[in-house]
Design a protein around this motif. Structure first.
Motif, PDB file in Angstrom:
ATOM      1  N   ILE A 279       0.635  -1.067   0.108  1.00 45.80           N
ATOM      2  CA  ILE A 279       0.022  -0.301   0.299  1.00 45.80           C
ATOM      3  C   ILE A 279       0.534   1.480  -0.136  1.00 45.80           C
ATOM      4  O   ILE A 279       0.553   2.608  -0.833  1.00 45.80           O
ATOM      5  N   SER A 280       1.954   1.143   0.918  1.00 39.07           N
ATOM      6  CA  SER A 280       2.852   2.198   0.609  1.00 39.07           C
ATOM      7  C   SER A 280       3.789   2.491  -0.363  1.00 39.07           C
ATOM      8  O   SER A 280       3.755   4.103  -0.703  1.00 39.07           O
ATOM      9  N   VAL A 281       4.313   1.453  -1.152  1.00 36.57           N
ATOM     10  CA  VAL A 281       4.789   1.069  -2.173  1.00 36.57           C
ATOM     11  C   VAL A 281       4.139   2.080  -2.861  1.00 36.57           C
ATOM     12  O   VAL A 281       4.391   2.909  -3.872  1.00 36.57           O
ATOM     13  N   LEU A 282       3.080   1.724  -3.047  1.00 36.09           N
ATOM     14  CA  LEU A 282       1.892   2.176  -4.253  1.00 36.09           C
ATOM     15  C   LEU A 282       1.672   3.153  -4.164  1.00 36.09           C
ATOM     16  O   LEU A 282       1.626   4.272  -4.728  1.00 36.09           O
ATOM     17  N   PHE A 283       1.647   3.590  -2.969  1.00 38.80           N
ATOM     18  CA  PHE A 283       1.333   5.260  -3.064  1.00 38.80           C
ATOM     19  C   PHE A 283       2.309   6.417  -2.802  1.00 38.80           C
ATOM     20  O   PHE A 283       2.470   7.783  -3.676  1.00 38.80           O
ATOM     21  N   VAL A 284       3.266   5.823  -2.255  1.00 38.05           N
ATOM     22  CA  VAL A 284       4.525   6.849  -2.020  1.00 38.05           C
ATOM     23  C   VAL A 284       5.068   6.695  -3.881  1.00 38.05           C
ATOM     24  O   VAL A 284       5.615   7.925  -4.711  1.00 38.05           O
ATOM     25  N   SER A 285       5.169   5.398  -5.209  1.00 36.87           N
ATOM     26  CA  SER A 285       5.433   5.730  -5.655  1.00 36.87           C
ATOM     27  C   SER A 285       4.424   6.649  -7.223  1.00 36.87           C
ATOM     28  O   SER A 285       4.448   7.356  -7.914  1.00 36.87           O
ATOM     29  N   LEU A 286       3.008   6.612  -6.551  1.00 32.85           N
ATOM     30  CA  LEU A 286       2.264   7.930  -7.186  1.00 32.85           C
ATOM     31  C   LEU A 286       2.869   9.148  -7.200  1.00 32.85           C
ATOM     32  O   LEU A 286       2.452   9.761  -7.967  1.00 32.85           O
ATOM     33  N   PHE A 287       3.128   9.289  -5.753  1.00 32.85           N
ATOM     34  CA  PHE A 287       3.552  10.889  -5.897  1.00 32.85           C
ATOM     35  C   PHE A 287       5.231  10.592  -6.251  1.00 32.85           C
ATOM     36  O   PHE A 287       5.838  11.580  -5.974  1.00 32.85           O
ATOM     37  N   GLY A 288       5.818   9.769  -5.814  1.00 35.81           N
ATOM     38  CA  GLY A 288       7.402   9.390  -6.375  1.00 35.81           C
ATOM     39  C   GLY A 288       7.826  10.759  -7.590  1.00 35.81           C
ATOM     40  O   GLY A 288       9.029  11.356  -7.386  1.00 35.81           O
ATOM     41  N   PRO A 289       7.280  10.406  -8.412  1.00 34.03           N
ATOM     42  CA  PRO A 289       7.398  10.993  -9.982  1.00 34.03           C
ATOM     43  C   PRO A 289       6.544  12.522  -9.824  1.00 34.03           C
ATOM     44  O   PRO A 289       8.001  13.327 -10.419  1.00 34.03           O
ATOM     45  N   LEU A 290       6.049  12.338  -9.047  1.00 35.60           N
ATOM     46  CA  LEU A 290       5.842  13.899  -8.912  1.00 35.60           C
ATOM     47  C   LEU A 290       6.840  15.191  -7.622  1.00 35.60           C
ATOM     48  O   LEU A 290       7.477  16.287  -8.326  1.00 35.60           O
ATOM     49  N   ILE A 291       6.930  14.200  -6.719  1.00 33.72           N
ATOM     50  CA  ILE A 291       8.224  14.774  -5.946  1.00 33.72           C
ATOM     51  C   ILE A 291       9.707  15.458  -6.922  1.00 33.72           C
ATOM     52  O   ILE A 291      10.338  16.578  -6.778  1.00 33.72           O
ATOM     53  N   LEU A 292       9.976  14.071  -7.483  1.00 34.39           N
ATOM     54  CA  LEU A 292      11.712  14.340  -8.565  1.00 34.39           C
ATOM     55  C   LEU A 292      11.016  15.423  -9.679  1.00 34.39           C
ATOM     56  O   LEU A 292      11.950  15.885  -9.915  1.00 34.39           O
ATOM     57  N   ASN A 293       9.856  15.280  -9.914  1.00 30.74           N
ATOM     58  CA  ASN A 293       9.827  16.204 -11.267  1.00 30.74           C
ATOM     59  C   ASN A 293       9.574  17.499 -10.765  1.00 30.74           C
ATOM     60  O   ASN A 293      10.370  18.400 -11.041  1.00 30.74           O
ATOM     61  N   ALA A 294       9.165  17.977  -9.301  1.00 30.57           N
ATOM     62  CA  ALA A 294       8.878  18.939  -8.349  1.00 30.57           C
ATOM     63  C   ALA A 294      10.435  19.780  -8.297  1.00 30.57           C
ATOM     64  O   ALA A 294      11.458  21.051  -8.270  1.00 30.57           O
ATOM     65  N   TYR A 295      11.246  18.707  -7.657  1.00 32.02           N
ATOM     66  CA  TYR A 295      12.733  19.294  -7.543  1.00 32.02           C
ATOM     67  C   TYR A 295      13.286  19.561  -9.132  1.00 32.02           C
ATOM     68  O   TYR A 295      13.960  19.869  -8.767  1.00 32.02           O
ATOM     69  N   SER A 296      13.570  18.766 -10.127  1.00 31.51           N
ATOM     70  CA  SER A 296      13.960  18.400 -10.569  1.00 31.51           C
ATOM     71  C   SER A 296      14.028  20.119 -11.347  1.00 31.51           C
ATOM     72  O   SER A 296      14.233  20.605 -12.588  1.00 31.51           O
ATOM     73  N   GLN A 297      12.232  20.844 -11.454  1.00 28.29           N
ATOM     74  CA  GLN A 297      11.967  21.603 -11.395  1.00 28.29           C
ATOM     75  C   GLN A 297      12.748  23.323 -10.562  1.00 28.29           C
ATOM     76  O   GLN A 297      11.982  24.417 -11.288  1.00 28.29           O
ATOM     77  N   SER A 370      16.455  12.189  -4.294  1.00 21.30           N
ATOM     78  CA  SER A 370      15.918  13.108  -4.946  1.00 21.30           C
ATOM     79  C   SER A 370      17.443  14.243  -5.146  1.00 21.30           C
ATOM     80  O   SER A 370      17.805  15.056  -6.335  1.00 21.30           O
ATOM     81  N   TRP A 371      17.732  15.322  -3.630  1.00 24.88           N
ATOM     82  CA  TRP A 371      18.954  15.338  -3.209  1.00 24.88           C
ATOM     83  C   TRP A 371      20.192  15.468  -3.871  1.00 24.88           C
ATOM     84  O   TRP A 371      21.281  15.533  -3.899  1.00 24.88           O
ATOM     85  N   ASN A 372      19.881  13.432  -3.681  1.00 29.34           N
ATOM     86  CA  ASN A 372      21.247  13.399  -4.292  1.00 29.34           C
ATOM     87  C   ASN A 372      22.038  13.431  -3.039  1.00 29.34           C
ATOM     88  O   ASN A 372      23.346  13.131  -2.659  1.00 29.34           O
ATOM     89  N   LYS A 373      21.623  12.942  -1.579  1.00 30.85           N
ATOM     90  CA  LYS A 373      22.205  12.999  -0.098  1.00 30.85           C
ATOM     91  C   LYS A 373      21.677  12.185   0.557  1.00 30.85           C
ATOM     92  O   LYS A 373      20.731  11.865   1.320  1.00 30.85           O
ATOM     93  N   VAL A 374      22.667  10.937   0.674  1.00 34.33           N
ATOM     94  CA  VAL A 374      21.951   9.760   0.325  1.00 34.33           C
ATOM     95  C   VAL A 374      23.355   9.362   1.698  1.00 34.33           C
ATOM     96  O   VAL A 374      23.910   8.032   2.487  1.00 34.33           O
TER      97      VAL A 374
END
Length: 509
Positions: A279-297, A370-374
């Protein structure tokens, strides 16, 4: 109607379909295996999956790194750079497969010197582990190809792949068990065939959706791109290894110091947790591209809002689900696995408590990658993993081999799991985005409060309403879940968060 909203709803509905399929499989598949194999033989299945997961950190690491660099290149319409990252990752994966092959199969040949395996199933266990590793190699290649769908936010097609993966393997196991023989070997063989089907689907989607100017070829292999991927991947691998050192090591310890029976019991409970965490994986994946897209912009306010809001929403949703299951644990375990497991409901509850916090933390992990701070989270995760291992190993080594000792092992892992998943990643997120520490801690309190209230209420209700009629019991559980979910979201979400959630689920624009 906004195209982004249309795709978001498609992703949401396909996520829900994938969730329902996986929950149904989780409810039916594990008890089927336990019933057909027996708990001692089944105890080897979670061990094989752990080996797969430890090797699988390579997939997670490389695909996470590739996704970041590949999406940034796509946003800039730099097709040459995208081709270099994709090609470098693909041929790196092939190299990893070649390097891992010989050590992996030497390990399989000597598996009885690593794990406690009954002599009667030793040969079958070797085939199970060998086939499981082969299936993993196939999934490595599929994961690279599926990056194209993720970066295009086509999670609806990714969910088609997940549904196929979830359904094909149990179906094949059922066919093999009924037409050939009940044997661990056929679980591994079903895994291999299932992953070959997935590989074919992934290649078809890759050819369909990849931009014509993006090429996957040896000529685009690039050392500079490879170094960027590897540097980030190394730290993601380190963090993932630390994760597994906390979340799955208890099954290994129980196999070594107790038997396949205890590791099978905990493994079956862990598998339910794994299905629920989908459930979490699906929900995180739902918004994962949006978060990464917002970061890249460069839209960091959007990144912060998406992360904090959705971390709270998924934390509360999973807390309600886990609270209901804990409250009705006697009925759930008996109905799911049988009366022989009813005396182990305490272990069942402890294994589930971590889920709301682990799932909520998935959004924080997305942001740090996304920040490459791992690097710092990776090092701290390893430290937590080592401390957890040292403590539970000490309990297993020096305490009596009783169920109470297992209680201590599970509780220690739970504490380290919460510290590592939620607080380590949440506090590091607050370092990247100032003035968010209070919100992170407040969201934890809200999630914990929902879990405690729901679990306590359902425990009280179950003492009076749970009877012999299974259908009535299931209806009561579903009604309570449907009651607590909107109530909890209504109480703990503010007006803006509630409106955003309603818009995603119900509205067209």
């Amino acid at each position: 109607m906004n195209v982004g909203h249309v795709q978001l709803r498609r992703n949401l509905y396909s996520n829900m379909a994938s969730l329902l399929v996986n929950i149904c499989i989780g409810i039916l598949y594990t008890p089927y295996l336990v019933r057909e194999l027996g708990i001692s033989a089944y105890g080897l299945v979670p061990l094989a999956l752990i080996i797969n997961q430890y090797i699988g950190v390579l997939t997670d690491a490389l695909t996470s790194s590739l996704t970041r660099f590949y999406m940034i290149a796509i946003q800039e319409e730099n097709w040459q750079s995208a081709s270099r990252y994709l090609s470098s990752s693909f041929f790196l994966i092939l190299g990893i497969i070649l390097l891992c092959s010989i050590p992996a199969f030497v390990f399989v040949d000597r598996i009885d010197s690593v794990f406690n395996i009954p002599e009667a199933v030793l040969v079958s266990a070797k085939y199970l582990f060998a086939f499981t590793i082969l299936s993993f190699f196939c999934s490595l290649i599929s994961s690279i190809l599926n990056i194209v769908l993720f970066t295009l936010n086509r999670l609806d097609y990714l969910n088609v792949i997940k549904i196929i993966r979830g359904a094909v393997k149990p179906f094949l196991v059922f066919v093999f068990f009924n037409c050939i023989a009940i044997d661990l070997t056929y679980i591994g063989l079903a895994n291999v065939i299932g992953e070959l089907v997935i590989l074919g689907c992934s290649y078809w989607f890759y050819k369909k959706f990849t931009h014509p100017q993006i090429k996957l070829s040896l000529g685009h292999f690039n050392k500079t791109a490879l170094v960027s991927l590897v540097v980030m991947s190394v730290w993601v691998i380190v963090q993932s290894v630390g994760d597994l050192g906390i979340y799955r090591i208890d099954v290994v310890i129980l196999n070594l110091f107790w038997s396949t029976k205890e590791s099978g019991i905990i493994g079956s409970f862990s598998e339910l947790g794994a299905y629920l965490s989908i459930i979490s994986v699906l929900f995180v994946s739902l918004f994962g591209p949006l978060i990464l897209n917002a970061y890249s912009q460069g839209d960091h306010e959007k990144v912060k809002e998406l992360t904090l809001d959705n971390s709270l929403i998924i934390g509360i949703a999973v807390a309600v689900m886990v609270g209901v299951l804990i409250g009705f644990s006697n009925f759930v375990v008996t109905f799911w696995l049988g009366e022989a497991f009813t005396s182990y409901t305490r272990w069942f509850s402890i294994k589930l408590i971590l889920l709301p916090f682990y799932t909520a933390a998935g959004f924080f992990v997305n942001v740090t990658r996304s920040w490459n701070k791992v690097r710092f989270p990776a090092l701290m995760t390893v430290l937590f993993g080592l401390l957890n291992f040292a403590l539970i190993y000490s309990v297993a080594q020096f305490f009596e081999k009783t169920n109470q000792s297992i209680d201590w092992i599970l509780m220690i892992s739970l504490i380290f799991g919460i510290l590592q998943s939620y607080f380590l990643n949440g506090l590091y997120f607050s370092k990247l985005y100032k003035n968010t520490i209070k919100v992170v801690c407040l969201n934890f309190i809200k999630t914990a409060s929902v879990l405690a209230v729901v679990a306590f209420t359902c425990s009280f209700v179950s003492a009076y309403l749970i009877g012999r009629n299974t259908l009535t019991n299931v209806v009561v559980i579903l009604l309570l879940g449907m009651f607590f979910l909107p109530l909890s979201l209504g109480v703990f979400l503010d007006k803006r968060q509630r409106n955003a959630l309603i818009q995603i689920v119900l509205k067209n624009k």
